[in-house]
Design a protein around this motif. Structure first.
Motif, mmCIF file in Angstrom:
data_model
loop_
_atom_site.group_PDB
_atom_site.id
_atom_site.type_symbol
_atom_site.label_atom_id
_atom_site.label_comp_id
_atom_site.label_asym_id
_atom_site.label_seq_id
_atom_site.Cartn_x
_atom_site.Cartn_y
_atom_site.Cartn_z
ATOM 1 N N LYS A 27 0.834 -1.201 0.000
ATOM 2 C CA LYS A 27 0.000 0.000 0.000
ATOM 3 C C LYS A 27 0.864 1.245 0.000
ATOM 4 N N SER A 28 1.952 1.210 0.737
ATOM 5 C CA SER A 28 2.862 2.350 0.794
ATOM 6 C C SER A 28 3.476 2.625 -0.578
ATOM 7 N N VAL A 29 3.877 1.588 -1.285
ATOM 8 C CA VAL A 29 4.442 1.741 -2.631
ATOM 9 C C VAL A 29 3.370 2.274 -3.582
ATOM 10 N N ALA A 30 2.166 1.737 -3.487
ATOM 11 C CA ALA A 30 1.073 2.197 -4.350
ATOM 12 C C ALA A 30 0.761 3.666 -4.093
ATOM 13 N N ASP A 31 0.722 4.054 -2.815
ATOM 14 C CA ASP A 31 0.468 5.454 -2.470
ATOM 15 C C ASP A 31 1.574 6.364 -2.996
ATOM 16 N N ALA A 32 2.808 5.910 -2.907
ATOM 17 C CA ALA A 32 3.943 6.702 -3.406
ATOM 18 C C ALA A 32 3.847 6.889 -4.916
ATOM 19 N N LYS A 33 3.441 5.854 -5.635
ATOM 20 C CA LYS A 33 3.296 5.959 -7.094
ATOM 21 C C LYS A 33 2.168 6.922 -7.468
ATOM 22 N N LEU A 34 1.065 6.849 -6.744
ATOM 23 C CA LEU A 34 -0.046 7.778 -7.005
ATOM 24 C C LEU A 34 0.388 9.218 -6.760
ATOM 25 N N SER A 35 1.105 9.429 -5.685
ATOM 26 C CA SER A 35 1.593 10.768 -5.364
ATOM 27 C C SER A 35 2.574 11.260 -6.426
ATOM 28 N N GLN A 36 3.480 10.387 -6.860
ATOM 29 C CA GLN A 36 4.462 10.770 -7.886
ATOM 30 C C GLN A 36 3.768 11.122 -9.195
ATOM 31 N N ALA A 37 2.779 10.331 -9.577
ATOM 32 C CA ALA A 37 2.048 10.607 -10.821
ATOM 33 C C ALA A 37 1.352 11.962 -10.746
ATOM 34 N N THR A 38 0.738 12.267 -9.621
ATOM 35 C CA THR A 38 0.060 13.551 -9.452
ATOM 36 C C THR A 38 1.060 14.700 -9.550
ATOM 37 N N GLN A 39 2.193 14.562 -8.888
ATOM 38 C CA GLN A 39 3.222 15.611 -8.943
ATOM 39 C C GLN A 39 3.778 15.778 -10.354
ATOM 40 N N ASP A 40 3.998 14.661 -11.045
ATOM 41 C CA ASP A 40 4.472 14.724 -12.436
ATOM 42 C C ASP A 40 3.486 15.494 -13.308
ATOM 43 N N ILE A 41 2.209 15.185 -13.151
ATOM 44 C CA ILE A 41 1.176 15.827 -13.970
ATOM 45 C C ILE A 41 1.128 17.329 -13.690
ATOM 46 N N ILE A 42 1.231 17.702 -12.434
ATOM 47 C CA ILE A 42 1.246 19.125 -12.085
ATOM 48 C C ILE A 42 2.428 19.819 -12.755
ATOM 49 N N GLN A 43 3.607 19.198 -12.702
ATOM 50 C CA GLN A 43 4.798 19.794 -13.311
ATOM 51 C C GLN A 43 4.682 19.843 -14.837
ATOM 52 N N LEU A 44 4.167 18.795 -15.440
ATOM 53 C CA LEU A 44 3.999 18.795 -16.895
ATOM 54 C C LEU A 44 3.016 19.879 -17.335
ATOM 55 N N ARG A 45 1.956 20.077 -16.550
ATOM 56 C CA ARG A 45 1.003 21.153 -16.867
ATOM 57 C C ARG A 45 1.699 22.510 -16.781
ATOM 58 N N ARG A 46 2.499 22.711 -15.739
ATOM 59 C CA ARG A 46 3.259 23.963 -15.619
ATOM 60 C C ARG A 46 4.169 24.165 -16.831
ATOM 61 N N ASP A 47 4.827 23.088 -17.255
ATOM 62 C CA ASP A 47 5.709 23.175 -18.419
ATOM 63 C C ASP A 47 4.929 23.578 -19.669
ATOM 64 N N CYS A 48 3.732 23.029 -19.829
ATOM 65 C CA CYS A 48 2.896 23.386 -20.984
ATOM 66 C C CYS A 48 2.496 24.863 -20.932
ATOM 67 N N LEU A 49 2.119 25.336 -19.762
ATOM 68 C CA LEU A 49 1.706 26.739 -19.625
ATOM 69 C C LEU A 49 2.895 27.684 -19.797
ATOM 70 N N GLN A 50 4.055 27.260 -19.357
ATOM 71 C CA GLN A 50 5.261 28.069 -19.571
ATOM 72 C C GLN A 50 5.590 28.131 -21.069
ATOM 73 N N HIS A 51 5.419 27.021 -21.754
ATOM 74 C CA HIS A 51 5.621 26.994 -23.199
ATOM 75 C C HIS A 51 4.676 27.976 -23.878
ATOM 76 N N GLU A 52 3.420 27.978 -23.433
ATOM 77 C CA GLU A 52 2.425 28.899 -23.995
ATOM 78 C C GLU A 52 2.846 30.348 -23.751
ATOM 79 N N ALA A 53 3.317 30.654 -22.550
ATOM 80 C CA ALA A 53 3.725 32.019 -22.223
ATOM 81 C C ALA A 53 4.920 32.460 -23.067
ATOM 82 N N MET A 54 5.827 31.546 -23.327
ATOM 83 C CA MET A 54 7.038 31.898 -24.068
ATOM 84 C C MET A 54 6.840 31.908 -25.588
ATOM 85 N N LYS A 55 5.987 30.987 -26.080
ATOM 86 C CA LYS A 55 5.858 30.824 -27.531
ATOM 87 C C LYS A 55 4.506 31.246 -28.076
#
Length: 107
Positions: A27-55
């Motif tokens: 359960k601890s490993v599963a929770d860590a993976k869910l948390s990592q996926a959520t954090q990755d998605i947040i960062q990828l969204r930020r990267d997309c919005l930064q791309h929009e701001a720059m380009k």
């Protein structure tokens, strides 16, 4: 006799505790993976919005963003652009897209 009964009791207790420990670790490993996926998605969204701001436009795909990234289960994150919105999600633990366990970051 008493010593062998005590030893047997300890073996039984240890055997019963082991599956509970493994379940807790799983359960601890599963929770860590869910948390990592959520954090990755947040960062990828930020990267997309930064791309929009720059380009001046959202990236059309991961190649335009200059990065690809897999979720903690080894599947590529999905990028959906619709009506100026960015939606990024993971297939989740089952590895199948568009199922109940897909992971999306909160807006």
């Amino acid at each position: 006799m008493r010593a062998s009964c005590t030893a047997l009791l300890l073996l039984i207790v240890a055997a019963c505790a082991k599956p509970a420990d493994e379940a807790a670790k799983s359960k601890s490993v599963a929770d860590a993976k869910l948390s990592q996926a959520t954090q990755d998605i947040i960062q990828l969204r930020r990267d997309c919005l930064q791309h929009e701001a720059m380009k001046g436009a959202l990236p059309a795909d991961w190649d335009e963003l200059g990065r690809r990234r897999n979720d903690p289960w080894g599947n590529e994150y999905v990028l959906v652009l619709e009506d100026g919105r960015v939606d990024i999600y993971s297939a989740g633990p089952d590895g199948k897209y568009v199922t109940q366990d897909d992971i999306r970051a909160p807006e």
